[in-house]
Design a protein around this motif. Structure first.
Motif, PDB file in Angstrom:
ATOM      1  N   GLN A  71       1.069  -1.262  -0.050  1.00 49.95           N
ATOM      2  CA  GLN A  71       0.081   0.005   0.106  1.00 49.95           C
ATOM      3  C   GLN A  71       0.858   1.410   0.049  1.00 49.95           C
ATOM      4  OE1 GLN A  71      -3.090   0.282  -0.532  1.00 49.95           O
ATOM      5  NE2 GLN A  71      -3.454  -1.942  -0.609  1.00 49.95           N
ATOM      6  N   TYR A  75       1.631   3.707  -3.330  1.00 54.50           N
ATOM      7  CA  TYR A  75       1.346   5.272  -3.356  1.00 54.50           C
ATOM      8  C   TYR A  75       2.409   6.220  -3.761  1.00 54.50           C
ATOM      9  CZ  TYR A  75       0.946   9.692  -0.773  1.00 54.50           C
ATOM     10  OH  TYR A  75       1.059  10.867  -0.201  1.00 54.50           O
ATOM     11  N   PRO A  92      -4.447   0.092  -4.435  1.00 57.27           N
ATOM     12  CA  PRO A  92      -3.956   1.273  -3.447  1.00 57.27           C
ATOM     13  C   PRO A  92      -5.069   1.950  -2.702  1.00 57.27           C
ATOM     14  CG  PRO A  92      -3.427   2.029  -5.834  1.00 57.27           C
ATOM     15  CD  PRO A  92      -4.287   0.732  -5.926  1.00 57.27           C
ATOM     16  N   LEU A  94      -4.640   4.292  -0.587  1.00 56.77           N
ATOM     17  CA  LEU A  94      -4.291   5.856  -0.674  1.00 56.77           C
ATOM     18  C   LEU A  94      -4.486   6.554  -1.925  1.00 56.77           C
ATOM     19  CD1 LEU A  94      -0.870   5.659   1.579  1.00 56.77           C
ATOM     20  CD2 LEU A  94      -3.145   6.096   2.463  1.00 56.77           C
ATOM     21  N   VAL A  96      -3.796   8.450  -5.411  1.00 60.58           N
ATOM     22  CA  VAL A  96      -3.139   8.077  -6.461  1.00 60.58           C
ATOM     23  C   VAL A  96      -3.046   9.319  -7.212  1.00 60.58           C
ATOM     24  CG1 VAL A  96      -3.020   5.552  -6.401  1.00 60.58           C
ATOM     25  CG2 VAL A  96      -4.386   6.750  -7.951  1.00 60.58           C
TER      26      VAL A  96
END
Length: 375
Positions: A71, A75, A92, A94, A96
């Protein structure tokens, strides 16, 4: 202006998802409308793509899938681009830098068979899958069955997933008449004449234990048929308690089950060609390559009537109840003992499998990539 597409290619060496990733990349590398950015192991990508790897931008990433580390890495690694494409649900979490996100969800195995996972695996897969359906701008599935499974597990989903069936490599999987080549492969893998074939892994949904029980039912009728399993014995034994018990406690059954060991990719079509029947007793599949590969090689298919399998195999398979060893045995015996039925299945399979072309899969996927950037 080219469409910049960044693909998470870390799973390019995996058996199923890897085939999916590789076929898309190989086609898009030579598409003048797409600029490819690949995230993954550079050495693996070069080995898979050969000299054509220079047509893509490669971002080295060796992080393991299904981890917190992936992860953080994704990111940091995903560059500014038009689309970031996750060819598996492990997106992902988080933010992008890509303008749009695309995800392919091949199945919901980790939700349907959550009881087979550890607690951390259950938590992670549930979290990431739920985020995959909410954070993505488009979702692709391999079958209508998987689309319906996603809607069942996530009834509040706002997107309607696209369904794009997969293809197979018809230059690899085909009828082979070279008897000397077949004889060499029989000797190489120590397989007998007229065997029953299984190709797959030992995950609970593959239902290998019930197939082995069905072999016992068949051989109690005095047929002495062998079941050939593609793979190493140690890759199966120990991961399935029922299978371990069956093979360890029943010598007659165990001696009729043959594990080939590792099989080269180019050898697998010949093993399909040599088999009397291919059996696919799976309880759960998002798509399933092996029945189509068998059909392309002229091998009759006995298949489960569960999940996506009837959708994929159409009228070109003999269907059985995978929960019943007797049903599986009867299906196998029907094909082995009835030449008219066998020939009908072979011809139907050879015709049916030509619906599954990678060129069609790649073309339909590109339409989604282009449409995403127009939104």
């Amino acid at each position: 202006m080219k469409l910049s597409v960044c693909i998470d290619a870390r799973m390019i060496n995996n058996s199923g998802i890897g085939v999916y990733i590789l076929n898309h990349i190989k086609n898009y590398l030579y598409d003048d409308e797409i600029e490819l950015i690949l995230i993954g192991d550079k050495n693996n990508l070069i080995a898979c793509l050969g000299s054509s790897f220079t047509r893509a931008v490669i971002i080295e990433d060796l992080t393991q899938i299904y981890t917190i580390k992936e992860q953080i890495s994704l990111y940091l690694q995903i560059p500014e681009c038009d689309i970031f494409w996750s060819p598996h649900y492990n997106i992902p979490l988080l933010p992008v830098k890509a303008r749009k996100r695309l995800v392919t969800i091949h199945d919901t195995y980790h939700l349907t068979y959550a009881s087979t996972l550890s607690l951390p695996q259950r938590i992670y897969s549930k979290l990431v899958l739920s985020q995959a359906v909410t954070k993505s701008d488009a979702i692709i599935c391999d079958s209508y069955f998987t689309r319906d499974e996603i809607k069942k597990h996530f009834p509040d989903i706002s997107l309607d997933p696209f369904v794009i069936h997969l293809g197979i490599d018809h230059s690899l999987y085909r009828k082979i008449d070279d008897t000397s080549l077949k004889d060499r492969l029989k000797s190489k893998y120590q397989v007998p004449d007229n065997y029953i074939l299984f190709v797959g892994n030992v995950k609970p949904n593959k239902n290998l234990s019930t197939l082995v029980k069905a072999l016992g039912v068949i051989n109690k009728q005095g047929l002495d048929r062998k079941l050939v399993i593609i793979g190493k014995r140690e890759g199966f034994i120990g991961k399935d308690d029922t299978l371990t018990e069956l093979l360890n406690n029943d010598y007659e059954l165990s001696r009729n089950v043959i594990f080939t060991g590792f099989v080269e990719n180019e050898d697998l079509p010949i093993l399909y060609n040599l088999a009397s029947v291919f059996v696919f007793p799976s309880l759960y599949e998002g798509f399933g390559f092996p029945p189509l590969e068998a059909m392309a090689c002229g091998c009759p298919v006995v298949a489960s009537n569960f999940a996506s399998i009837p959708e994929v195999c159409g009228n070109a398979a003999f269907y059985i109840n995978p929960n019943s060893a007797e049903s599986i045995a009867n299906g196998i015996l029907s094909v082995l003992n009835d030449n008219e039925l066998r020939n009908k299945l072979v011809l139907a399979g050879l015709k049916h499998v030509h619906r599954y072309l990678w060129s069609d899969t790649v073309s339909e996927t590109k339409k989604i990539l282009v449409s995403l950037c127009k939104k």
